[in-house]
Design a protein around this motif. Structure first.
Motif, PDB file in Angstrom:
ATOM      1  N   SER A   1       0.837  -1.200   0.000  1.00  0.00           N
ATOM      2  CA  SER A   1       0.000   0.000   0.000  1.00  0.00           C
ATOM      3  C   SER A   1       0.863   1.236   0.000  1.00  0.00           C
ATOM      4  CB  SER A   1      -0.886  -0.005   1.243  1.00  0.00           C
ATOM      5  OG  SER A   1      -1.590   1.201   1.361  1.00  0.00           O
ATOM      6  N   MET A   2       0.452   2.230  -0.759  1.00  0.00           N
ATOM      7  CA  MET A   2       1.219   3.459  -0.830  1.00  0.00           C
ATOM      8  C   MET A   2       0.984   4.320   0.395  1.00  0.00           C
ATOM      9  SD  MET A   2       0.926   4.463  -4.784  1.00  0.00           S
ATOM     10  CE  MET A   2       2.103   5.782  -4.527  1.00  0.00           C
ATOM     11  N   CYS A   3      -0.076   4.084   1.137  1.00  0.00           N
ATOM     12  CA  CYS A   3      -0.369   4.792   2.374  1.00  0.00           C
ATOM     13  C   CYS A   3      -0.623   3.752   3.447  1.00  0.00           C
ATOM     14  CB  CYS A   3      -1.574   5.693   2.237  1.00  0.00           C
ATOM     15  SG  CYS A   3      -1.478   6.891   0.912  1.00  0.00           S
ATOM     16  N   SER A   4      -0.635   4.195   4.696  1.00  0.00           N
ATOM     17  CA  SER A   4      -1.001   3.271   5.760  1.00  0.00           C
ATOM     18  C   SER A   4      -2.434   2.833   5.547  1.00  0.00           C
ATOM     19  CB  SER A   4      -0.848   3.954   7.118  1.00  0.00           C
ATOM     20  OG  SER A   4       0.487   4.356   7.304  1.00  0.00           O
ATOM     21  N   SER A   5      -2.677   1.562   5.739  1.00  0.00           N
ATOM     22  CA  SER A   5      -3.993   1.039   5.426  1.00  0.00           C
ATOM     23  C   SER A   5      -5.006   1.251   6.534  1.00  0.00           C
ATOM     24  CB  SER A   5      -3.896  -0.459   5.119  1.00  0.00           C
ATOM     25  OG  SER A   5      -3.342  -1.143   6.219  1.00  0.00           O
ATOM     26  N   SER A   6      -4.530   1.707   7.735  1.00  0.00           N
ATOM     27  CA  SER A   6      -5.453   1.943   8.833  1.00  0.00           C
ATOM     28  C   SER A   6      -4.813   2.918   9.798  1.00  0.00           C
ATOM     29  CB  SER A   6      -5.777   0.639   9.559  1.00  0.00           C
ATOM     30  OG  SER A   6      -4.638   0.165  10.254  1.00  0.00           O
ATOM     31  N   PRO A   7      -5.631   3.595  10.653  1.00  0.00           N
ATOM     32  CA  PRO A   7      -5.060   4.496  11.653  1.00  0.00           C
ATOM     33  C   PRO A   7      -4.092   3.798  12.588  1.00  0.00           C
ATOM     34  CG  PRO A   7      -7.416   4.880  11.418  1.00  0.00           C
ATOM     35  CD  PRO A   7      -7.091   3.655  10.624  1.00  0.00           C
ATOM     36  N   VAL A   8      -4.384   2.544  12.925  1.00  0.00           N
ATOM     37  CA  VAL A   8      -3.488   1.804  13.814  1.00  0.00           C
ATOM     38  C   VAL A   8      -2.134   1.594  13.144  1.00  0.00           C
ATOM     39  CG1 VAL A   8      -3.106  -0.380  14.994  1.00  0.00           C
ATOM     40  CG2 VAL A   8      -5.370   0.684  15.035  1.00  0.00           C
ATOM     41  N   GLN A   9      -2.160   1.168  11.879  1.00  0.00           N
ATOM     42  CA  GLN A   9      -0.913   0.967  11.150  1.00  0.00           C
ATOM     43  C   GLN A   9      -0.169   2.277  10.982  1.00  0.00           C
ATOM     44  OE1 GLN A   9      -2.124  -0.994   7.547  1.00  0.00           O
ATOM     45  NE2 GLN A   9      -1.819  -3.025   8.428  1.00  0.00           N
TER      46      GLN A   9
ATOM     47  N   LYS B   1       4.317  10.166  -0.543  1.00  0.00           N
ATOM     48  CA  LYS B   1       3.344   9.086  -0.705  1.00  0.00           C
ATOM     49  C   LYS B   1       1.916   9.611  -0.578  1.00  0.00           C
ATOM     50  CE  LYS B   1       4.255   5.188   1.397  1.00  0.00           C
ATOM     51  NZ  LYS B   1       4.659   4.242   2.456  1.00  0.00           N
ATOM     52  N   LEU B   2       1.723  10.554   0.394  1.00  0.00           N
ATOM     53  CA  LEU B   2       0.393  11.119   0.547  1.00  0.00           C
ATOM     54  C   LEU B   2      -0.032  11.912  -0.681  1.00  0.00           C
ATOM     55  CD1 LEU B   2       0.483  12.333   4.264  1.00  0.00           C
ATOM     56  CD2 LEU B   2      -0.780  10.394   3.331  1.00  0.00           C
ATOM     57  N   ALA B   3       0.956  12.566  -1.322  1.00  0.00           N
ATOM     58  CA  ALA B   3       0.632  13.370  -2.502  1.00  0.00           C
ATOM     59  C   ALA B   3       0.252  12.506  -3.689  1.00  0.00           C
ATOM     60  CB  ALA B   3       1.822  14.264  -2.861  1.00  0.00           C
ATOM     61  N   THR B   4       0.621  11.229  -3.658  1.00  0.00           N
ATOM     62  CA  THR B   4       0.314  10.337  -4.779  1.00  0.00           C
ATOM     63  C   THR B   4      -0.582   9.179  -4.346  1.00  0.00           C
ATOM     64  OG1 THR B   4       2.363   9.126  -4.359  1.00  0.00           O
ATOM     65  CG2 THR B   4       2.451  10.888  -5.995  1.00  0.00           C
ATOM     66  N   CYS B   5      -1.318   9.386  -3.262  1.00  0.00           N
ATOM     67  CA  CYS B   5      -2.111   8.312  -2.692  1.00  0.00           C
ATOM     68  C   CYS B   5      -3.560   8.757  -2.505  1.00  0.00           C
ATOM     69  CB  CYS B   5      -1.519   7.902  -1.348  1.00  0.00           C
ATOM     70  SG  CYS B   5      -2.497   6.718  -0.429  1.00  0.00           S
ATOM     71  N   ASP B   6      -4.478   7.874  -2.757  1.00  0.00           N
ATOM     72  CA  ASP B   6      -5.890   8.135  -2.528  1.00  0.00           C
ATOM     73  C   ASP B   6      -6.219   7.814  -1.071  1.00  0.00           C
ATOM     74  OD1 ASP B   6      -8.720   8.574  -3.445  1.00  0.00           O
ATOM     75  OD2 ASP B   6      -8.870   6.512  -2.729  1.00  0.00           O
ATOM     76  N   GLY B   7      -6.738   8.827  -0.374  1.00  0.00           N
ATOM     77  CA  GLY B   7      -6.943   8.668   1.059  1.00  0.00           C
ATOM     78  C   GLY B   7      -7.987   7.635   1.431  1.00  0.00           C
ATOM     79  N   LEU B   8      -9.000   7.435   0.591  1.00  0.00           N
ATOM     80  CA  LEU B   8     -10.069   6.501   0.939  1.00  0.00           C
ATOM     81  C   LEU B   8      -9.658   5.055   0.712  1.00  0.00           C
ATOM     82  CD1 LEU B   8     -13.010   5.899   1.746  1.00  0.00           C
ATOM     83  CD2 LEU B   8     -13.612   6.166  -0.688  1.00  0.00           C
ATOM     84  N   THR B   9      -9.138   4.761  -0.469  1.00  0.00           N
ATOM     85  CA  THR B   9      -8.870   3.369  -0.843  1.00  0.00           C
ATOM     86  C   THR B   9      -7.438   2.942  -0.581  1.00  0.00           C
ATOM     87  OG1 THR B   9      -8.277   4.011  -3.109  1.00  0.00           O
ATOM     88  CG2 THR B   9     -10.600   3.542  -2.654  1.00  0.00           C
ATOM     89  N   GLN B  10      -6.563   3.887  -0.240  1.00  0.00           N
ATOM     90  CA  GLN B  10      -5.144   3.599  -0.029  1.00  0.00           C
ATOM     91  C   GLN B  10      -4.447   3.124  -1.292  1.00  0.00           C
ATOM     92  OE1 GLN B  10      -4.269   4.586   3.045  1.00  0.00           O
ATOM     93  NE2 GLN B  10      -6.451   4.928   3.352  1.00  0.00           N
ATOM     94  N   LEU B  11      -5.021   3.412  -2.445  1.00  0.00           N
ATOM     95  CA  LEU B  11      -4.390   3.086  -3.722  1.00  0.00           C
ATOM     96  C   LEU B  11      -3.671   4.309  -4.254  1.00  0.00           C
ATOM     97  CD1 LEU B  11      -7.302   1.142  -5.480  1.00  0.00           C
ATOM     98  CD2 LEU B  11      -5.337   0.164  -4.284  1.00  0.00           C
ATOM     99  N   ALA B  12      -2.915   4.124  -5.346  1.00  0.00           N
ATOM    100  CA  ALA B  12      -2.343   5.270  -6.042  1.00  0.00           C
ATOM    101  C   ALA B  12      -3.478   6.167  -6.543  1.00  0.00           C
ATOM    102  CB  ALA B  12      -1.486   4.794  -7.206  1.00  0.00           C
ATOM    103  N   ASN B  13      -3.236   7.491  -6.502  1.00  0.00           N
ATOM    104  CA  ASN B  13      -4.274   8.389  -6.985  1.00  0.00           C
ATOM    105  C   ASN B  13      -4.070   8.720  -8.470  1.00  0.00           C
ATOM    106  OD1 ASN B  13      -2.144  10.174  -6.996  1.00  0.00           O
ATOM    107  ND2 ASN B  13      -2.888  11.388  -5.265  1.00  0.00           N
ATOM    108  N   ARG B  14      -4.904   9.615  -8.995  1.00  0.00           N
ATOM    109  CA  ARG B  14      -4.839   9.956 -10.417  1.00  0.00           C
ATOM    110  C   ARG B  14      -3.505  10.603 -10.779  1.00  0.00           C
ATOM    111  NH1 ARG B  14      -8.565  11.123 -14.529  1.00  0.00           N
ATOM    112  NH2 ARG B  14      -7.352  11.514 -16.420  1.00  0.00           N
ATOM    113  N   ARG B  15      -2.965  11.398  -9.880  1.00  0.00           N
ATOM    114  CA  ARG B  15      -1.680  12.047 -10.152  1.00  0.00           C
ATOM    115  C   ARG B  15      -0.569  11.010 -10.332  1.00  0.00           C
ATOM    116  NH1 ARG B  15       2.571  13.931  -6.805  1.00  0.00           N
ATOM    117  NH2 ARG B  15       3.731  15.651  -7.748  1.00  0.00           N
ATOM    118  N   TYR B  16      -0.540  10.045  -9.402  1.00  0.00           N
ATOM    119  CA  TYR B  16       0.479   9.004  -9.526  1.00  0.00           C
ATOM    120  C   TYR B  16       0.265   8.185 -10.793  1.00  0.00           C
ATOM    121  CZ  TYR B  16       3.610   5.182  -8.399  1.00  0.00           C
ATOM    122  OH  TYR B  16       4.615   4.277  -8.449  1.00  0.00           O
TER     123      TYR B  16
END
Length: 606
Positions: free
Chosen positions: A17-25, A430-445
């Motif tokens: 995952s390009m972002c943490s997948s959960s608040p705990v992680q 990673k946050l700049a290229t990551c979709d916050g909801l799905t934790q996938l790469a975003n459109r920019r990435y």
């Protein structure tokens, strides 16, 4: 701007995952980064310290402390009788004849000094007057002569050697050529303890004060001398690392330069141009102060003047050590001590922690989080202040008699700060290229990666496949189940898609309920296999969808495009083709996959 693709696991595994997948992680990642900064930098700095990387920098800092501390008053117990070029010219001879030296010694001892030190090598007679000098030496019980013992030896006057009235002139020189340590004594080959010239003078003076010397236990390197506990320097004490700690050494706590000692010239003494009680009950030291005939050394006071360093005579260095031992025993003047190894480790660990915590705080509270200011600019005030605090603490500790390492904790703090900054920059990227909801790469990435892959595939003439996916009837799903459950649906689909792809494939959120999958170096058949597997994975989730016109659960429609890039093509054509295939899949009833390959109008349905 081009960026590298994210790292993946095995060929059949799931992309990270390009972002943490959960608040705990996310919290675990934060704590792991901070703990790694503290432990990692502490370990590196301690290893560098043990290897001697900071030794000369720490020693140079000690020099600055000595240079800039408050001036001390001259030691009232010492008088230096100096011999310089003017005295030699006035005498008309060098070395001094035995006759002239005998007269000088007689003039001094007539004032009844408590101790008389002859800081001149005198191993052979220099007539005339040899008998007179021998008589003076033999009848002066408070006279200490000098010999060179270590390395190329120079014996003392034979009479003084027989009377055991000799001290060692040997110096302890640091690797950079500076005298920071003083030799108190060594154990000779015959097992007998031999005191240095300075120690011999000091101990004879203190003997009249009835100051006891009490070793602190059998085999201990600690000795109680009057009001002060003296401890021998070890090879890793203070800022040192693996130095030669032979003999009994201490850090020289210099009283000062020549101005910090009362001095008279040999010419003045011989001419009777001194007060009648100048030497009474004091230590009188006779020696050379000219570099023409005597060794001079670099000390913490040495400065570069006209491409040469100002140096200090060995007479003055021994005078500083003599004054240090006597003042410590009688006045409680500080001997320079050191923290224990355990305290040094805690000291370094504390500054690594401080650098980590403060740097983390800056990053968490700075405007850079909102992309409004440069990252490093925010750390400049902090780093500037951080660089000043350890030296100030070290200076205060030195004034209280403790040499605390400064460079190693400062390095730990800066390295920890740098470590945290790298982690934060990486996280922000990673946050700049990551979709916050799905934790996938975003459109920019997605756009950046496709552009990079396009040029790479064009050069290598490798095929690129692109899959565009759309959740069937997602708007009715949101209207029926609510946006919160809609978000949960998208998250589960995103996880299913990541489980469906292969090593090197990139899954991105392309739009609201649209997903895009880039398949590098993938043939037409393999791309269709991946698309079908994704469709199956989503169907197997069995996410209820009672308003769907296709199935009672959530399904996907997929458009697949494939081509080998040519100079006449562009990434936009690949996207348009996949989008057209996706549109065709919807026209064919959804819950299916349609493939299109450039060039060629033919399409296939699976």
């Amino acid at each position: 701007m081009l960026i590298a693709p994210p790292r993946f696991r095995t060929r059949t595994g799931h992309p990270e995952s390009m972002c943490s997948s959960s608040p705990v992680q996310h919290r675990l990642w934060q704590w792991r980064a901070r703990l790694g900064a503290v432990v990692g930098t502490t370990g590196l700095v301690l290893a560098a310290t043990a290897g001697g990387l900071f030794q000369m920098l720490e020693a140079a800092m000690l020099d600055r402390y000595i240079q800039h501390r408050p001036l001390e008053s001259p030691d009232p117990r010492l008088v230096l009788i100096t011999i310089d070029n003017d005295d030699i010219e006035a005498a008309g001879e060098w070395p001094l004849s035995d006759q002239r030296l005998a007269v000088l010694l007689e003039q001094v001892r007539s004032q009844q000094p408590r101790v008389l030190g002859l800081h001149l090598y005198r191993d052979v007679p220099i007539p005339p007057g040899s008998d007179d000098l021998s008589e003076v030496l033999a009848t002066t019980p408070n006279l200490i002569g000098m010999e060179k013992y270590i390395g190329q030896s120079v014996p003392p006057p034979p009479i003084l050697q027989q009377l055991n009235q000799v001290g060692l002139a040997d110096m302890v020189i640091d690797p950079d050529g500076v005298i920071r340590r003083g030799l108190v004594s060594v154990r000779g080959n015959d097992g007998r303890i031999r005191n240095s010239f300075a120690a011999a003078l000091a101990l004879m003076y203190l003997q009249a004060e009835q100051v006891p010397i009490e070793p602190q236990g059998s085999g201990s390197s600690r000795v109680q001398l009057g009001k002060t506990l003296i401890e021998s320097l070890r090879q890793n004490d203070g800022g040192y690392a693996h130095i030669d700690d032979g003999g009994y050494q201490v850090i020289l706590n210099y009283r000062g330069t020549r101005e910090n000692f009362e001095t008279v010239s040999m010419t003045q003494v011989l001419a009777g141009e001194i007060p009648d009680d100048l030497f009474r009950d004091r230590i009188a030291m006779i020696g050379l102060v000219t570099p023409t005939y005597q060794d001079h050394y670099n000390t913490p006071y040495s400065n570069r003047v006209r491409d040469r360093y100002t140096q200090m005579s060995s007479l003055l260095i021994h005078a500083n050590l003599t004054s240090q031992l006597i003042s410590a025993a009688l006045d409680g003047r500080n001997m320079i001590r050191f923290p224990s190894p355990a305290l040094e480790w805690i000291w370094v660990l504390s500054w690594a922690s401080a650098g980590t915590v403060i740097s983390w705080y800056w990053w968490q509270t700075s405007q850079f989080r909102n992309h409004k200011s440069p990252a490093w600019g925010l750390l400049i005030p902090y780093l500037g202040g951080l660089c000043l605090i350890p030296p100030l603490i070290g200076y205060v500790a030195f004034l209280n008699g403790c040499w605390v390492p400064v460079i190693s904790p400062l390095s730990a703090a800066l390295m920890a700060s740098f470590w945290i900054s790298i982690h934060q920059i990486h996280r922000l990227q990673k946050l700049a290229t990551c979709d916050g909801l799905t934790q996938l790469a975003n459109r920019r990435y997605f756009d950046l990666y496709l552009e990079r892959l396009w040029f790479l595939s064009l050069r290598r003439q490798q095929p690129i496949s692109l899959i565009l996916c759309d959740v069937d009837y997602f708007k009715p799903y949101n209207d029926t189940y609510g946006h919160r459950q809609g978000d949960d649906c998208l998250q589960q689909i995103a996880q299913a898609l990541t489980r469906s792809v292969r090593n090197g494939d990139v899954v991105a959120r392309y739009g609201g309920e649209e997903f895009a999958i880039i398949l590098p170096d993938t043939s037409l058949e393999d791309a269709m296999t991946v698309a079908q597997r994704m469709n199956d994975m989503v169907r197997h989730l069995q996410l209820g969808h009672k308003t769907s016109a296709v199935a009672p659960y959530v399904t996907l429609s997929c458009g697949v495009a494939n081509l080998i890039p040519q100079p006449s093509n562009s990434p936009h054509e690949l996207i348009e083709t996949a989008d057209y295939a996706l549109y065709e899949a919807k026209e064919k009833g959804r819950n299916t996959c349609v493939l299109r390959q450039l060039p060629g109008p033919a399409s296939s349905e699976y």
